[in-house]
Write an enzyme that holds these catalytic residues in place. Structure first.
Site, PDB file in Angstrom:
ATOM      1  N   ASN A 113      -9.530   5.849   3.786  1.00  0.00           N
ATOM      2  CA  ASN A 113      -8.472   5.427   2.878  1.00  0.00           C
ATOM      3  C   ASN A 113      -8.120   6.524   1.892  1.00  0.00           C
ATOM      4  OD1 ASN A 113      -6.720   3.342   2.075  1.00  0.00           O
ATOM      5  ND2 ASN A 113      -8.378   1.855   2.238  1.00  0.00           N
ATOM      6  N   GLU A 123       0.853  -1.207   0.000  1.00  0.00           N
ATOM      7  CA  GLU A 123       0.000   0.000   0.000  1.00  0.00           C
ATOM      8  C   GLU A 123       0.875   1.239   0.000  1.00  0.00           C
ATOM      9  OE1 GLU A 123      -2.330   2.132   0.159  1.00  0.00           O
ATOM     10  OE2 GLU A 123      -4.259   1.324   0.768  1.00  0.00           O
ATOM     11  N   ASP A 131      -9.959   2.537  -2.893  1.00  0.00           N
ATOM     12  CA  ASP A 131      -8.833   2.385  -1.968  1.00  0.00           C
ATOM     13  C   ASP A 131      -7.890   3.569  -2.156  1.00  0.00           C
ATOM     14  OD1 ASP A 131      -6.808   1.330  -0.273  1.00  0.00           O
ATOM     15  OD2 ASP A 131      -7.370  -0.710  -0.783  1.00  0.00           O
TER      16      ASP A 131
END
Length: 299
Positions: A153, A20, A204
């Site tokens: 997010n 991420e 996301d």
């Protein structure tokens, strides 16, 4: 709206559970593996071989560079916000998620053009409404800006710092917030910018390109979307992994014919993962992005 299958190259194959937070920092691509608490970099000159910069004993959601302090990061880690030095030591600024009613952790985060650091949180079990958005000011104070989120997010800012995009992944919504760059205060409440329907994936990680358009990784759909600032869906890229988690556009850097989108992906939740799941992907695209902003505080 157009849709294409991305000609994605796997730069680093599927060794990560939950890669991420990809950002372009000082000529290198940095990213995290959240659940293992690790921070990595990829340098152009070194080829596709990641170098581990840190390994923490708590989850690591995202980092931003600290202005004037090379190799020091501000990190959304564990239950709060900390400074992370080159030796991997953490200096905690605050741990607000220690004070929540359900076990929670920090998630994605980014510095804005004015030098503040914004990061979201989530409950480990995905309790609805348990997530928050925090802002870390120049003096190191951590302020809860929004609550009632579920999985906060991908904060992403326009170049002038007046607009922030925020995903609430679990409810399939991208929010748009007006921001006062001078104070960091939100100007009014967040408004819905995009809503994802069942089957379209969950928003996301996000980034804004040089044309002010928003790129969104869609967990569960294996796609990345590009939106116009007025909310129109411009393009959908299909990537070879079901769970893309973050997107980063390389700055121009005098390479206008080699613009690249870097996409992190997850193995987490994938029944039969391939090398593209839990990986870093590189995709040629027609537009560039900007380098990550730094947090400007506590020198």
């Amino acid at each position: 709206m157009t849709s294409t299958a991305a000609s994605a190259a796997v730069l680093v194959d599927g060794g990560y559970e939950l890669a991420e937070g990809g950002r372009w920092v000082d000529g290198r691509y940095v990213y995290v593996d959240i659940l293992s608490g690790r921070l990595f970099e990829l340098r152009d000159a070194g080829g596709p071989v990641p170098r581990r910069l840190a390994a923490l004993d708590v989850p690591l959601g995202a980092v931003a560079p600290v202005h004037g302090r090379p190799d020091t990061w501000i990190a959304a880690a564990g239950t709060g916000i900390a400074l992370l030095d080159a030796d991997g030591a953490l200096e905690w600024l605050d741990r607000p998620e220690d004070r929540t009613p359900v076990p929670s952790r920090m998630n994605d985060g980014v510095a804005d053009p004015a030098g503040r650091f914004w990061a979201g949180s989530m409950a480990y079990d995905g309790t609805p409404g348990a997530g928050s958005l925090y802002r870390t000011d120049h003096d190191g104070t951590v302020v809860r800006v929004l609550d009632g989120l579920t999985i906060a997010n991908g904060p992403a800012f326009t170049a002038d710092g007046t607009t922030m995009y925020l995903a609430d992944t679990a409810v399939g919504t991208v929010l748009r917030c007006r921001v006062d760059p001078a104070s960091g205060d939100l100007l009014g409440g967040p408004e819905a910018f995009a809503r994802l329907r069942d089957g379209e994936g969950s928003p996301d990680g996000m980034t804004v390109d040089e044309e002010n358009c928003l790129w969104v990784a869609l967990w569960g759909a294996g796609t990345v979307r590009r939106y116009h600032p007025d909310g129109r869906l411009l393009h959908t890229l299909t990537v070879p992994a079901p769970h893309p988690t973050s997107v980063c556009l390389r700055p121009d850097d005098n390479r206008p014919d080699d613009n690249r989108l870097f996409v992190t992906t997850a193995r987490y939740g994938v029944t039969n993962p391939t090398a593209a799941s839990g990986a870093v992907l590189s995709v040629p695209v027609p537009v560039a992005g900007a380098a990550a902003c730094a947090w400007r505080g506590l020198l």
